[in-house]
Enzyme design. Structure first.
Site, mmCIF file in Angstrom:
data_model
loop_
_atom_site.group_PDB
_atom_site.id
_atom_site.type_symbol
_atom_site.label_atom_id
_atom_site.label_comp_id
_atom_site.label_asym_id
_atom_site.label_seq_id
_atom_site.Cartn_x
_atom_site.Cartn_y
_atom_site.Cartn_z
ATOM 1 N N ARG A 174 0.845 -1.190 0.000
ATOM 2 C CA ARG A 174 0.000 0.000 0.000
ATOM 3 C C ARG A 174 0.880 1.239 0.000
ATOM 4 O O ARG A 174 2.061 1.185 0.276
ATOM 5 C CB ARG A 174 -0.930 0.008 1.212
ATOM 6 N N ARG A 178 1.843 8.987 4.876
ATOM 7 C CA ARG A 178 0.779 9.587 5.691
ATOM 8 C C ARG A 178 0.816 11.089 5.506
ATOM 9 O O ARG A 178 1.884 11.697 5.567
ATOM 10 C CB ARG A 178 0.983 9.255 7.172
#
Length: 384
Positions: A174, A178
């Site tokens: 993934r 962030r």
């Protein structure tokens, strides 16, 4: 349900938990372990010079969203709050991992807001890659060349011994970014460290009158017929004497050194450059932040191909290994009264919480098979 005679190969989390669950139901459990200690690669002990609790086979940080697993480890150990905050030294600077808003602003010398950072990273991504097939393509598509080369390329080459262009995209599952200032390495609800160490926790799990543990003891397949069931957590290929060849693993070498004071100010410092031979340095007193120590124990960590006499850590699971694995799975599926468990028995990389969950489910499955007089599976999980 009559009491069964159980042999468990390996005194790590898998073997200990299965043994405990079955012992509590009255079954007699013999656990054999080839090493001189319990707890497998989670084994920890106090350093004689500094009294620091050292993770002998590299750091193990507990994190999970599984409430059953969290309650289980708390039953056998006092879990202390712990947040893993990883740093990385890149081009003479120290950054926070995973890549977050602070990392982005520091790396690109900007002051982006979250939305501005999203647009920046989107612009950096390689839009010509529509369906990434390799680790490198996955990284270039989502984070662009600069961040990829700074934080992932060199580290991956050292860790896996091959180019990221040779690794599947699935390894980078993934987008590792962030867009806030959260530098907690894990996202899980429950995170912590056992106050008294993992070895003590496994010792508590094994403390049952129906469990006997024998260290420095090799498994002899000829003994399997003496038991109602065998749970095997050793290497799958070793069970068959490596008759088709050895499955591929990466192993780790640790260069331990003592430092008088604080060496790096954090538990884990990654080194992404291929010019630095080790992948990271771990400073073990920071894994027990509730303790205070003047001295420090550090490990430089090196990754390389696993030889015959080395400890296997990371299953490679590339095309060649998967073809070889299929041969061993076909052999295993012909067994009766044997169940293969754990990282080595199923040739899969497992975090601790998954290992514990699978061990509990394996014990559940065996007890259920006794209750309804059904065949216990050779694999409780899909090892393919």
């Amino acid at each position: 349900m009559s009491n069964k005679s159980i042999l468990i190969v390996g005194a790590g989390f898998s073997g200990a938990i299965i043994g405990r669950q079955l012992a509590e139901q009255g079954h007699k459990v013999r656990i054999i372990e080839r090493r001189a200690h319990i707890a497998g690669n989670c084994f920890d002990e106090r350093d004689g010079a500094t009294d620091v609790m050292v993770h002998v086979y590299g750091p193990h940080i507990f994190h999970t969203d599984n409430q059953r697993v969290w309650e289980y480890v708390n039953r056998y150990g006092h879990m202390m709050p712990y947040v893993n905050r990883v740093k990385a030294t890149v081009n003479g600077q120290v950054f926070s991992l995973p890549i977050n808003l602070h990392t982005i602003n520091q790396f690109f010398k900007t002051t982006c807001s979250p939305d501005e950072a999203r647009r920046l990273i989107e612009e950096k991504g390689d839009k010509s890659i529509s369906d990434p097939q390799t680790f490198e393509e996955q990284a270039l598509k989502f984070i662009g060349r600069e961040l990829y080369e700074a934080f992932f390329k060199g580290y991956t080459i050292k860790q896996w011994g091959m180019q990221p262009s040779e690794l599947p995209a699935s390894i980078l599952k993934r987008l590792p970014v962030r867009f806030n200032y959260d530098d907690n390495y894990f996202n899980h609800k429950y995170q912590g460290m056992p106050r008294d160490g993992y070895t003590k926790m496994v010792e508590q799990i094994l403390a049952h009158e129906n469990i006997s543990v024998e260290l420095n003891t090799e498994f002899d397949r000829q003994e399997a017929g003496d038991y109602d069931h065998v749970f095997y957590s050793g290497p799958l290929d070793a069970f068959y004497g490596y008759r088709h060849g050895r499955l591929g693993y990466r192993t780790l070498d640790f260069e331990k050194f003592i430092y008088d004071g604080d060496y790096q100010g954090c538990a884990v410092m990654n080194y992404g450059s291929v010019d630095v031979p080790y992948t990271r340095i771990t400073e073990h007193k920071y894994f027990s932040p509730w303790e205070k120590h003047e001295g420090s124990v550090c490990y430089k960590e090196y990754s390389r191909a696993c030889g015959e006499d080395d400890i296997p850590y990371y299953p490679i699971r590339q095309v060649g290994e998967m073809a070889l694995l299929e041969k061993y799975l076909s052999l295993a599926e012909q067994e009766s009264a044997v169940t293969f468990v754990g990282r080595l028995g199923t040739y899969r990389y497992l975090d601790m919480d998954v290992t514990i969950d699978e061990a509990l489910k394996t014990a559940d499955a065996y007890l259920a098979s006794l209750a309804d007089d059904s065949k216990m599976p050779v694999f409780v999980v899909n090892a393919r």
